[in-house]
Design a protein around this motif. Structure first.
Motif, PDB file in Angstrom:
ATOM      1  N   THR A   1      10.461  21.406  -1.816  1.00 15.98           N
ATOM      2  CA  THR A   1      10.363  22.106  -0.535  1.00 15.98           C
ATOM      3  C   THR A   1       9.108  22.932  -0.544  1.00 15.98           C
ATOM      4  OG1 THR A   1      11.630  23.978  -1.349  1.00 15.98           O
ATOM      5  CG2 THR A   1      12.867  22.222  -0.250  1.00 15.98           C
ATOM      6  N   ASP A   2       8.570  23.222   0.642  1.00 13.58           N
ATOM      7  CA  ASP A   2       7.411  24.088   0.726  1.00 13.58           C
ATOM      8  C   ASP A   2       7.823  25.400   1.379  1.00 13.58           C
ATOM      9  OD1 ASP A   2       7.161  23.989   3.585  1.00 13.58           O
ATOM     10  OD2 ASP A   2       6.315  21.986   3.389  1.00 13.58           O
ATOM     11  N   PRO A   3       6.940  26.387   1.399  1.00 14.02           N
ATOM     12  CA  PRO A   3       7.304  27.706   1.915  1.00 14.02           C
ATOM     13  C   PRO A   3       7.695  27.690   3.380  1.00 14.02           C
ATOM     14  CG  PRO A   3       5.241  27.801   0.715  1.00 14.02           C
ATOM     15  CD  PRO A   3       5.592  26.373   0.861  1.00 14.02           C
ATOM     16  N   PHE A   4       7.356  26.651   4.093  1.00 15.81           N
ATOM     17  CA  PHE A   4       7.618  26.619   5.527  1.00 15.81           C
ATOM     18  C   PHE A   4       8.857  25.796   5.863  1.00 15.81           C
ATOM     19  CE2 PHE A   4       3.726  28.661   5.921  1.00 15.81           C
ATOM     20  CZ  PHE A   4       2.832  28.042   5.076  1.00 15.81           C
ATOM     21  N   GLY A   5       9.608  25.389   4.856  1.00 16.20           N
ATOM     22  CA  GLY A   5      10.832  24.675   5.126  1.00 16.20           C
ATOM     23  C   GLY A   5      10.666  23.193   5.290  1.00 16.20           C
ATOM     24  N   PHE A   6       9.471  22.658   5.031  1.00 15.65           N
ATOM     25  CA  PHE A   6       9.263  21.214   5.154  1.00 15.65           C
ATOM     26  C   PHE A   6       9.852  20.530   3.937  1.00 15.65           C
ATOM     27  CE2 PHE A   6       6.777  17.439   4.090  1.00 15.65           C
ATOM     28  CZ  PHE A   6       6.944  16.717   5.242  1.00 15.65           C
ATOM     29  N   ARG A   7      10.803  19.656   4.149  1.00 17.46           N
ATOM     30  CA  ARG A   7      11.489  18.985   3.044  1.00 17.46           C
ATOM     31  C   ARG A   7      10.808  17.662   2.755  1.00 17.46           C
ATOM     32  NH1 ARG A   7      16.116  21.254   1.601  1.00 17.46           N
ATOM     33  NH2 ARG A   7      16.853  19.348   0.638  1.00 17.46           N
ATOM     34  N   ALA A   8      10.258  17.564   1.542  1.00 12.71           N
ATOM     35  CA  ALA A   8       9.559  16.341   1.159  1.00 12.71           C
ATOM     36  C   ALA A   8      10.561  15.285   0.719  1.00 12.71           C
ATOM     37  CB  ALA A   8       8.590  16.630   0.014  1.00 12.71           C
TER      38      ALA A   8
ATOM     39  N   TRP B   1      -9.128  16.339   6.803  1.00 10.25           N
ATOM     40  CA  TRP B   1      -8.190  15.499   6.062  1.00 10.25           C
ATOM     41  C   TRP B   1      -6.945  16.324   5.747  1.00 10.25           C
ATOM     42  CZ3 TRP B   1     -10.735  11.578   2.189  1.00 10.25           C
ATOM     43  CH2 TRP B   1     -11.532  10.687   2.932  1.00 10.25           C
ATOM     44  N   ASP B   2      -5.805  15.770   6.076  1.00  6.84           N
ATOM     45  CA  ASP B   2      -4.555  16.510   6.015  1.00  6.84           C
ATOM     46  C   ASP B   2      -3.601  15.962   4.967  1.00  6.84           C
ATOM     47  OD1 ASP B   2      -4.653  18.664   7.882  1.00  6.84           O
ATOM     48  OD2 ASP B   2      -4.650  17.206   9.517  1.00  6.84           O
ATOM     49  N   SER B   3      -2.497  16.663   4.855  1.00 11.29           N
ATOM     50  CA  SER B   3      -1.367  16.273   4.008  1.00 11.29           C
ATOM     51  C   SER B   3      -0.121  16.797   4.706  1.00 11.29           C
ATOM     52  CB  SER B   3      -1.492  16.898   2.614  1.00 11.29           C
ATOM     53  OG  SER B   3      -1.326  18.306   2.704  1.00 11.29           O
ATOM     54  N   PRO B   4       1.058  16.324   4.327  1.00 17.18           N
ATOM     55  CA  PRO B   4       2.264  16.904   4.910  1.00 17.18           C
ATOM     56  C   PRO B   4       2.318  18.423   4.753  1.00 17.18           C
ATOM     57  CG  PRO B   4       2.812  14.879   3.781  1.00 17.18           C
ATOM     58  CD  PRO B   4       1.374  15.142   3.473  1.00 17.18           C
ATOM     59  N   TRP B   5       1.826  18.912   3.634  1.00 16.18           N
ATOM     60  CA  TRP B   5       1.809  20.362   3.425  1.00 16.18           C
ATOM     61  C   TRP B   5       0.933  21.058   4.464  1.00 16.18           C
ATOM     62  CZ3 TRP B   5       3.810  23.892  -0.256  1.00 16.18           C
ATOM     63  CH2 TRP B   5       3.262  25.173  -0.183  1.00 16.18           C
ATOM     64  N   SER B   6      -0.283  20.560   4.669  1.00 13.54           N
ATOM     65  CA  SER B   6      -1.198  21.228   5.596  1.00 13.54           C
ATOM     66  C   SER B   6      -0.674  21.170   7.032  1.00 13.54           C
ATOM     67  CB  SER B   6      -2.597  20.612   5.505  1.00 13.54           C
ATOM     68  OG  SER B   6      -2.589  19.252   5.894  1.00 13.54           O
ATOM     69  N   LEU B   7      -0.026  20.061   7.388  1.00 19.56           N
ATOM     70  CA  LEU B   7       0.553  19.957   8.725  1.00 19.56           C
ATOM     71  C   LEU B   7       1.653  20.994   8.916  1.00 19.56           C
ATOM     72  CD1 LEU B   7       0.824  16.059   9.123  1.00 19.56           C
ATOM     73  CD2 LEU B   7      -0.892  17.582  10.123  1.00 19.56           C
ATOM     74  N   ALA B   8       2.509  21.119   7.900  1.00 17.66           N
ATOM     75  CA  ALA B   8       3.581  22.104   7.988  1.00 17.66           C
ATOM     76  C   ALA B   8       3.028  23.524   8.014  1.00 17.66           C
ATOM     77  CB  ALA B   8       4.535  21.930   6.804  1.00 17.66           C
ATOM     78  N   HIS B   9       1.965  23.742   7.267  1.00 17.42           N
ATOM     79  CA  HIS B   9       1.352  25.071   7.227  1.00 17.42           C
ATOM     80  C   HIS B   9       0.813  25.467   8.591  1.00 17.42           C
ATOM     81  CE1 HIS B   9      -2.303  27.668   6.509  1.00 17.42           C
ATOM     82  NE2 HIS B   9      -1.337  28.401   6.006  1.00 17.42           N
ATOM     83  N   ARG B  10       0.107  24.565   9.246  1.00 19.08           N
ATOM     84  CA  ARG B  10      -0.449  24.891  10.560  1.00 19.08           C
ATOM     85  C   ARG B  10       0.657  25.080  11.602  1.00 19.08           C
ATOM     86  NH1 ARG B  10      -4.427  21.118   9.307  1.00 19.08           N
ATOM     87  NH2 ARG B  10      -3.633  19.590  10.799  1.00 19.08           N
ATOM     88  N   GLU B  11       1.719  24.285  11.497  1.00 17.36           N
ATOM     89  CA  GLU B  11       2.825  24.444  12.439  1.00 17.36           C
ATOM     90  C   GLU B  11       3.506  25.799  12.239  1.00 17.36           C
ATOM     91  OE1 GLU B  11       5.266  24.141  15.446  1.00 17.36           O
ATOM     92  OE2 GLU B  11       3.651  22.713  15.007  1.00 17.36           O
ATOM     93  N   ALA B  12       3.617  26.212  10.981  1.00 13.01           N
ATOM     94  CA  ALA B  12       4.203  27.524  10.706  1.00 13.01           C
ATOM     95  C   ALA B  12       3.338  28.633  11.291  1.00 13.01           C
ATOM     96  CB  ALA B  12       4.365  27.718   9.202  1.00 13.01           C
TER      97      ALA B  12
END
Length: 451
Positions: free
Chosen positions: A5-12, A86-97
């Motif tokens: 999991t990442d700090p923003f709740g995105f479940r990998a 260039w993105d990753s699932p983490w960066s997408l979740a970070h920007r959404e947060a």
């Protein structure tokens, strides 16, 4: 099964799920963008998304070995734009947060501040590391969720793959790019793990055979030959001579006196024609000229003051700058300081155009091959041999005491390899004594290893 999991709740995806191998492709021009499955939908938000960023440059056809299959996470952009595009699932979740927690104006303000911290040339350099890491992950089927934050084991494996195949400095550059990619996306960075440190040490040792030979410093001989091939009444020649002497005698980086390209020109980073060089004559009779530059690699937006002292010979940088300002006298205040008149208008002095012109002259004259950074090295050497105190030379080039001594270690490698008659063993011995006296005077402790 364990779940990341990442700090923003995105479940990998589950770690023991079957890896998805990226399709290998090599066309950076015509290969269509491959869709990447979107991450789980974020919590609903009424806030607007951050404003799109302006590209640093247009993408070009890739060199051999630099191809990659593009997708929605890795769009086709110029090298300078990979760091932020260039993105990753983490960066997408970070920007959404961010978009969920803050108003759009504050999000854009924060992103703009982070994005403007690096110079275009630095972003281009960092883009190489992000590309190599993405190629490595594609080749070995590393899932997108595992690429950021990259684990210590993945980083060690990446280094180990290229250990002995490229120079240690190349690996360091790639890792710097990966670190920056993680930082701008607020992802944890495991590059300081002991495993990674050991892997980097091995890459340094085994990459010695790939290390490029140091370039010779530019010398007064280079400037003398260049001056003989110039007509200083011509706008372009006047600008070239001003850039050469200012960069050399000011111990500056070429990025401070030239621009990388028209698209990367920025008034916040490049000195403008509106800057008023201060030509002065002291009561002692010493003449000089000084002007402020808005940005340097070490001081960033604090900038620096360039001081050029007059010489009583044909290589005087003060005379060169005054001549340039007189010949190129109709340029607008918004133009770069070293721009020149051309074809009824004006052109910026780009780094590539400047270097191509001077290198061609020196090659025809049979002078030792040099690089753009050779101006800074050569200027420092020339000032020291002329008797200028080391602390004054350090201040001229913007070095701290320790950085200046560490810089000397590079000169120690370079000067003995120089085949030009400009430097002799006597010169080398004199410089060695100058730096030793400087170290002793300021009690500077030099690390035994710079790795």
């Amino acid at each position: 099964m364990s779940t990341i999991t990442d700090p923003f709740g995105f479940r990998a995806r589950h770690q023991n799920a079957k890896p998805r191998r990226s399709q290998k492709g090599v066309d950076d021009v015509s290969t269509p963008t491959t869709p990447f499955p979107s991450p789980p939908p974020p919590p609903p938000s009424s806030r607007s998304a951050p404003a799109p960023r302006i590209p640093e440059a247009l993408p070009r056809r890739p060199k051999a070995g630099c191809q990659i299959t593009h997708n929605s996470l890795r769009p086709r952009v110029a090298a300078a734009d990979r760091l932020l595009s260039w993105d990753s699932p983490w960066s997408l979740a970070h920007r959404e947060a961010l978009a969920t927690a803050l108003p759009p104006t504050l999000v854009n303000s924060a992103l703009t501040a982070v994005r403007s911290a690096l110079a275009p040339a630095t972003k281009t350099s960092y883009g190489g590391g992000i590309l190599r890491f993405s190629q490595f992950c594609d080749e070995h089927g590393i899932r997108e969720e595992e690429r950021m934050p990259a684990s210590y084991a993945l980083l060690s494996a990446f280094i180990g793959t290229f250990k002995g195949r490229v120079a240690g400095s190349t690996v360091r550059g790639w890792m710097s790019g990966l670190r920056a990619w993680h930082l701008v996306n607020h992802a944890p960075w495991h590059g300081d793990d002991e495993w990674v440190k050991l892997a980097r040490s091995a890459a340094n040792k085994e990459g010695v055979t790939h290390k490029k030979a140091p370039r010779s410093p530019i010398s007064l001989e280079h400037l003398t030959v260049l001056k003989a091939h110039l007509n200083l009444s011509l706008p372009f020649h006047a600008a070239v001579w001003a850039v050469a002497t200012t960069t050399f005698f000011g111990c500056r980086r070429l990025g401070e006196t030239t621009v990388l390209s028209r698209t990367t020109f920025s008034p916040s980073r490049h000195v403008l024609r509106s800057t008023s060089p201060n030509f002065r004559k002291q009561t002692s009779g010493c003449e000089s000229v000084s002007f402020r530059i808005p940005w340097t690699k070490t001081t960033t937006h604090d900038g620096a003051t360039v001081v050029l002292t007059a010489r009583h010979d044909r290589l005087c940088p003060r005379d060169a700058l005054r001549n340039h300002l007189g010949v190129n006298d109709t340029l607008p205040p918004s133009a770069p300081l070293f721009a020149f008149k051309e074809n009824g208008g004006w052109s910026m002095m780009t780094r590539d155009r400047f270097l191509s012109f001077v290198f061609a002259i020196w090659k025809r004259a049979g002078l030792y091959h040099v690089s753009g950074h050779s101006f800074r090295i050569g200027g420092a050497v020339a000032l020291l041999l002329a008797g200028v105190p080391p602390e004054v030379v350090a201040a001229t080039g913007g070095w701290t005491s320790l950085a200046f001594l560490l810089y000397w270690r590079r000169v120690e490698e370079i000067l003995p390899m120089c085949t030009s008659k400009a430097y002799t063993k006597t010169h080398f011995d004199s410089l060695a004594q100058i730096f030793e006296n400087f170290r002793s005077k300021f009690q500077v402790v030099v690390p035994a290893s710079l790795d």
